[in-house]
Each structure stands twice: as C-alpha cells, then as structure tokens.
Design a protein around this motif. Structure first.
Motif, PDB file in Angstrom:
ATOM      1  N   GLU A  62       0.735  -1.202   0.206  1.00 51.46           N
ATOM      2  CA  GLU A  62      -0.085   0.182  -0.193  1.00 51.46           C
ATOM      3  C   GLU A  62       0.774   1.288   0.103  1.00 51.46           C
ATOM      4  O   GLU A  62       1.923   1.339   0.712  1.00 51.46           O
ATOM      5  N   PHE A  63       0.474   2.180  -0.735  1.00 54.73           N
ATOM      6  CA  PHE A  63       1.029   3.542  -1.018  1.00 54.73           C
ATOM      7  C   PHE A  63       0.121   4.664  -0.698  1.00 54.73           C
ATOM      8  O   PHE A  63      -1.043   4.737  -0.654  1.00 54.73           O
ATOM      9  N   GLU A  64       0.742   5.634  -0.210  1.00 56.91           N
ATOM     10  CA  GLU A  64      -0.124   7.101  -0.004  1.00 56.91           C
ATOM     11  C   GLU A  64      -0.501   7.353  -1.331  1.00 56.91           C
ATOM     12  O   GLU A  64       0.051   7.450  -2.453  1.00 56.91           O
ATOM     13  N   GLY A  65      -1.787   7.975  -1.442  1.00 56.67           N
ATOM     14  CA  GLY A  65      -2.481   8.322  -2.682  1.00 56.67           C
ATOM     15  C   GLY A  65      -1.956   9.940  -2.885  1.00 56.67           C
ATOM     16  O   GLY A  65      -1.257  10.356  -2.201  1.00 56.67           O
ATOM     17  N   TRP A  66      -2.641  10.356  -3.909  1.00 61.18           N
ATOM     18  CA  TRP A  66      -2.336  11.823  -4.120  1.00 61.18           C
ATOM     19  C   TRP A  66      -3.838  12.509  -4.369  1.00 61.18           C
ATOM     20  O   TRP A  66      -4.654  11.939  -5.092  1.00 61.18           O
ATOM     21  N   SER A  67      -3.936  13.583  -4.119  1.00 60.11           N
ATOM     22  CA  SER A  67      -5.193  14.372  -4.522  1.00 60.11           C
ATOM     23  C   SER A  67      -4.932  15.449  -5.463  1.00 60.11           C
ATOM     24  O   SER A  67      -5.869  15.960  -6.079  1.00 60.11           O
ATOM     25  N   ASP A  68      -3.727  15.759  -5.852  1.00 62.38           N
ATOM     26  CA  ASP A  68      -3.420  16.713  -6.885  1.00 62.38           C
ATOM     27  C   ASP A  68      -3.832  16.119  -8.292  1.00 62.38           C
ATOM     28  O   ASP A  68      -3.835  14.968  -8.563  1.00 62.38           O
ATOM     29  N   ASP A  69      -4.389  16.903  -9.011  1.00 64.73           N
ATOM     30  CA  ASP A  69      -4.800  16.881 -10.504  1.00 64.73           C
ATOM     31  C   ASP A  69      -3.504  16.762 -11.174  1.00 64.73           C
ATOM     32  O   ASP A  69      -2.924  17.748 -11.473  1.00 64.73           O
ATOM     33  N   ILE A  70      -2.969  15.610 -11.729  1.00 64.80           N
ATOM     34  CA  ILE A  70      -1.722  15.570 -12.569  1.00 64.80           C
ATOM     35  C   ILE A  70      -2.122  15.707 -14.015  1.00 64.80           C
ATOM     36  O   ILE A  70      -1.302  15.498 -14.696  1.00 64.80           O
ATOM     37  N   SER A  71      -3.215  15.861 -14.597  1.00 63.92           N
ATOM     38  CA  SER A  71      -3.440  15.780 -15.713  1.00 63.92           C
ATOM     39  C   SER A  71      -2.680  16.810 -16.646  1.00 63.92           C
ATOM     40  O   SER A  71      -2.631  16.782 -17.811  1.00 63.92           O
ATOM     41  N   LEU A  72      -2.409  18.122 -16.011  1.00 65.19           N
ATOM     42  CA  LEU A  72      -1.593  18.876 -16.608  1.00 65.19           C
ATOM     43  C   LEU A  72      -0.042  18.727 -16.526  1.00 65.19           C
ATOM     44  O   LEU A  72       0.781  19.610 -16.991  1.00 65.19           O
ATOM     45  N   CYS A  73       0.488  17.844 -15.713  1.00 57.38           N
ATOM     46  CA  CYS A  73       1.718  17.487 -15.659  1.00 57.38           C
ATOM     47  C   CYS A  73       2.474  16.922 -16.978  1.00 57.38           C
ATOM     48  O   CYS A  73       1.850  16.221 -17.645  1.00 57.38           O
ATOM     49  N   TYR A  76       8.261  14.664 -15.287  1.00 56.00           N
ATOM     50  CA  TYR A  76       8.327  13.686 -13.981  1.00 56.00           C
ATOM     51  C   TYR A  76       8.341  14.533 -12.881  1.00 56.00           C
ATOM     52  O   TYR A  76       7.473  13.948 -11.936  1.00 56.00           O
ATOM     53  N   ASP A  77       9.194  15.473 -12.793  1.00 54.51           N
ATOM     54  CA  ASP A  77       9.275  16.391 -11.397  1.00 54.51           C
ATOM     55  C   ASP A  77       7.979  17.010 -11.209  1.00 54.51           C
ATOM     56  O   ASP A  77       7.990  17.315  -9.952  1.00 54.51           O
ATOM     57  N   ASP A  78       7.110  17.085 -11.978  1.00 56.47           N
ATOM     58  CA  ASP A  78       5.747  18.043 -11.471  1.00 56.47           C
ATOM     59  C   ASP A  78       4.912  16.867 -10.972  1.00 56.47           C
ATOM     60  O   ASP A  78       3.855  17.640 -10.531  1.00 56.47           O
ATOM     61  N   LEU A  79       4.945  15.613 -10.893  1.00 56.00           N
ATOM     62  CA  LEU A  79       4.174  14.718 -10.481  1.00 56.00           C
ATOM     63  C   LEU A  79       4.342  14.751  -8.931  1.00 56.00           C
ATOM     64  O   LEU A  79       5.329  15.060  -8.157  1.00 56.00           O
ATOM     65  N   PRO A  80       3.317  14.556  -8.286  1.00 57.29           N
ATOM     66  CA  PRO A  80       3.341  14.359  -6.777  1.00 57.29           C
ATOM     67  C   PRO A  80       4.366  13.403  -6.332  1.00 57.29           C
ATOM     68  O   PRO A  80       4.584  12.496  -6.907  1.00 57.29           O
ATOM     69  N   VAL A  81       4.961  13.701  -5.078  1.00 55.12           N
ATOM     70  CA  VAL A  81       5.988  12.511  -4.377  1.00 55.12           C
ATOM     71  C   VAL A  81       5.289  11.204  -4.456  1.00 55.12           C
ATOM     72  O   VAL A  81       6.000  10.331  -4.607  1.00 55.12           O
ATOM     73  N   SER A  82       4.176  10.982  -3.809  1.00 59.37           N
ATOM     74  CA  SER A  82       3.598   9.874  -3.769  1.00 59.37           C
ATOM     75  C   SER A  82       3.259   9.002  -4.880  1.00 59.37           C
ATOM     76  O   SER A  82       3.413   7.798  -5.250  1.00 59.37           O
ATOM     77  N   ALA A  83       3.040   9.960  -6.040  1.00 64.69           N
ATOM     78  CA  ALA A  83       2.665   9.376  -7.325  1.00 64.69           C
ATOM     79  C   ALA A  83       4.136   8.836  -7.994  1.00 64.69           C
ATOM     80  O   ALA A  83       4.244   7.759  -8.511  1.00 64.69           O
ATOM     81  N   LYS A  84       5.310   9.463  -7.720  1.00 69.93           N
ATOM     82  CA  LYS A  84       6.498   8.870  -8.119  1.00 69.93           C
ATOM     83  C   LYS A  84       7.016   7.828  -7.286  1.00 69.93           C
ATOM     84  O   LYS A  84       7.422   6.885  -7.957  1.00 69.93           O
ATOM     85  N   LYS A  85       6.457   7.948  -6.007  1.00 73.29           N
ATOM     86  CA  LYS A  85       7.168   6.521  -5.176  1.00 73.29           C
ATOM     87  C   LYS A  85       6.327   5.282  -5.802  1.00 73.29           C
ATOM     88  O   LYS A  85       6.790   4.065  -6.097  1.00 73.29           O
ATOM     89  N   TYR A  86       5.080   5.430  -6.249  1.00 71.40           N
ATOM     90  CA  TYR A  86       4.237   4.474  -6.992  1.00 71.40           C
ATOM     91  C   TYR A  86       5.087   3.946  -8.326  1.00 71.40           C
ATOM     92  O   TYR A  86       5.100   2.832  -8.255  1.00 71.40           O
ATOM     93  N   ILE A  87       5.486   5.027  -8.931  1.00 75.77           N
ATOM     94  CA  ILE A  87       6.089   4.420 -10.178  1.00 75.77           C
ATOM     95  C   ILE A  87       7.381   3.651  -9.947  1.00 75.77           C
ATOM     96  O   ILE A  87       7.783   2.892 -10.495  1.00 75.77           O
TER      97      ILE A  87
END
Length: 119
Positions: A62-73, A76-87
């Motif tokens: 299990e990983f922390e989720g993210w609430s940020d809208d990533i559709s405009l990213c 890679y550096d623009d993604l939330p930290v938790s999304a990067k950890k998931y990747i």
C-alpha cells in the motif's frame, strides 16, 4: 505487478508505459500486487499451473495516494511525490524502467520519464 514482471521476463521488455495514472488521484491509498500467498507461502512469480493460480491470494503493498490533479503534468518532477514513489515501486517490482506515464485522456497528456531513443 507479478504478471507484468512475468511478461517483462518472457518478452524481454526494456521499458513500459503506465497509463491512466490520473484515475488514481483522490484515493487515500493506492495498492500494487507484489506477490501471491500460495499454500501459506508468499511467492513473487506467476504460477505455471492454473490449479496453483486458483489457490493464490494477492499480496498488496500500500502507498499514499495523491489528491493533486496530475492531468496537466508534462515533466516527471511535476508529479506528486507519492505518485513518483508508486512509479518507482513499479520499476522495482518489474525490473523494467517506466518510460512514459499517461496522465489524462488526451494523447498529449503524458509524461516522458525516459527518452528511450537516448537512454
């Protein structure tokens, strides 16, 4: 990810694309299946037998989720930290680099993590 890992091994993949990352936004937690419980033991491979597979229970990390809208990213550096950890966990579990991340419905809604032509 166990099945992706299996596919990567038998197909010789160098890179994968992760699509629809934007659909995970808003979840408190996101999960990755990292193995199966089979007859009381955790395995990290895809069973060759359908009989064995039918007895498998997924094991999730299990990983922390993210609430940020990533559709405009677009970087890679623009993604939330938790999304990067998931990747990064996907790369770790599969042993394959993630080259592209889909972040929206439009063809242009993608993040290039690795330039596969210059890697």
């Amino acid at each position: 990810m166990v099945l992706v890992n299996h596919s990567a091994r038998i197909s010789g993949m160098d890179y994968i694309a992760v699509t629809r990352m934007d659909t995970l936004a808003g979840f408190d937690k996101v999960k990755i299946c990292t193995g199966y419980m089979l007859d009381g033991k955790i395995i990290d491979y895809y069973p060759a037998s359908l009989k064995e597979l039918s007895r498998c229970v997924p094991v999730f990390e299990e990983f922390e989720g993210w609430s940020d809208d990533i559709s405009l990213c677009r970087n890679y550096d623009d993604l939330p930290v938790s999304a990067k950890k998931y990747i990064e966990k996907i790369e770790e579990v599969t042993g394959v680099k993630v080259a592209m991340i889909g972040v929206g419905a439009q063809r242009s809604a993608s993040v290039t993590k690795i330039d596969i032509y210059n890697d």
